[in-house]
Motif scaffolding. Structure first.
Motif, mmCIF file in Angstrom:
data_model
loop_
_atom_site.group_PDB
_atom_site.id
_atom_site.type_symbol
_atom_site.label_atom_id
_atom_site.label_comp_id
_atom_site.label_asym_id
_atom_site.label_seq_id
_atom_site.Cartn_x
_atom_site.Cartn_y
_atom_site.Cartn_z
ATOM 1 N N ARG A 29 35.848 -53.228 -43.178
ATOM 2 C CA ARG A 29 34.747 -52.403 -43.679
ATOM 3 C C ARG A 29 33.906 -51.841 -42.536
ATOM 4 O O ARG A 29 33.373 -50.743 -42.637
ATOM 5 N N ALA A 30 33.808 -52.573 -41.431
ATOM 6 C CA ALA A 30 33.088 -52.053 -40.261
ATOM 7 C C ALA A 30 33.850 -50.881 -39.657
ATOM 8 O O ALA A 30 33.240 -49.893 -39.215
ATOM 9 N N MET A 31 35.168 -50.960 -39.654
ATOM 10 C CA MET A 31 35.967 -49.853 -39.133
ATOM 11 C C MET A 31 35.848 -48.620 -40.024
ATOM 12 O O MET A 31 35.999 -47.492 -39.561
ATOM 13 N N ALA A 32 35.537 -48.818 -41.310
ATOM 14 C CA ALA A 32 35.374 -47.700 -42.238
ATOM 15 C C ALA A 32 33.944 -47.163 -42.247
ATOM 16 O O ALA A 32 33.664 -46.182 -42.925
ATOM 17 N N ALA A 33 33.065 -47.800 -41.490
ATOM 18 C CA ALA A 33 31.657 -47.398 -41.466
ATOM 19 C C ALA A 33 31.405 -46.353 -40.380
ATOM 20 O O ALA A 33 32.088 -46.336 -39.359
ATOM 21 N N PRO A 34 30.415 -45.493 -40.616
ATOM 22 C CA PRO A 34 30.068 -44.517 -39.576
ATOM 23 C C PRO A 34 29.355 -45.201 -38.416
ATOM 24 O O PRO A 34 28.866 -46.315 -38.539
ATOM 25 N N GLY A 35 29.291 -44.508 -37.312
ATOM 26 C CA GLY A 35 28.619 -45.046 -36.127
ATOM 27 C C GLY A 35 29.629 -45.397 -35.077
ATOM 28 O O GLY A 35 30.682 -45.936 -35.379
ATOM 29 N N ASP A 36 29.307 -45.061 -33.861
ATOM 30 C CA ASP A 36 30.215 -45.373 -32.761
ATOM 31 C C ASP A 36 29.402 -45.779 -31.554
ATOM 32 O O ASP A 36 28.912 -44.912 -30.835
#
Length: 171
Positions: free
Chosen positions: A124-131
């Motif tokens: 779910r973190a990989m699917a979240a925005p933000g880098d």
């Protein structure tokens, strides 16, 4: 998106109490969230729902002696060895960042984030925005993973996930 997730967590603290996504979307619009934020959150929540339902978690059934060993009861589910090591891909390292990965390792080493939940948190973190994903956003993700399993984190874990650590002083 994360404001919507916090709203959902606070208002439907038991995942089973959460309405269907169409109805939830209407409630979120009525609460004043923007349509784009709602759409992103609903897509993210659908992925969380799929991940949580797809996880094979089987506790032993005491009435059935053959199910005493969850691994033999479900051959596809393998127990993680205490000596196993999770290696993070380059994409995971870049998207999550050192601070978020360190927090995941802290939760896991503390015994409050079992491997099956860790994998859903990472997904779910990989699917979240933000880098990279901010630590505050990762904490919301962890809360939502607990929520998806209908579990409430222990009080100290909940405090760590909800407390603003910026103002803390180390002794």
């Amino acid at each position: 998106m994360f404001e919507v997730l916090v709203y959902v967590y606070e208002n439907y603290w038991q995942g089973a109490a959460c309405p269907e996504f169409d109805r939830l979307g209407r409630k979120l619009i009525a609460a004043g969230f923007e349509a784009e934020e709602i759409q992103q959150a609903l897509i993210w929540l659908e992925g969380l729902n799929v991940a949580a339902k797809g996880t094979q978690i089987s506790l032993p059934d005491e009435s059935n002696p053959d199910s005493a060993d969850p691994v033999s009861a479900h051959p596809r589910m393998l127990a993680q060895s205490s000596h196993s090591l999770r290696i993070y891909s380059v994409a995971e390292q870049e998207h999550l960042g050192a601070q978020s990965l360190g927090f995941v390792c802290f939760l896991e080493a503390s015994g409050v984030l079992p491997p099956y939940m860790r994998e859903i948190v990472l997904d779910r973190a990989m699917a979240a925005p933000g880098d990279p994903v901010s630590l505050d956003d990762l904490k919301i993700i962890v809360l939502m993973v607990y929520w998806s399993f209908g579990e409430e984190p222990e009080a100290l874990v909940l405090d760590e996930l909800c407390d603003d650590t910026e103002g803390r002083l180390a002794h």
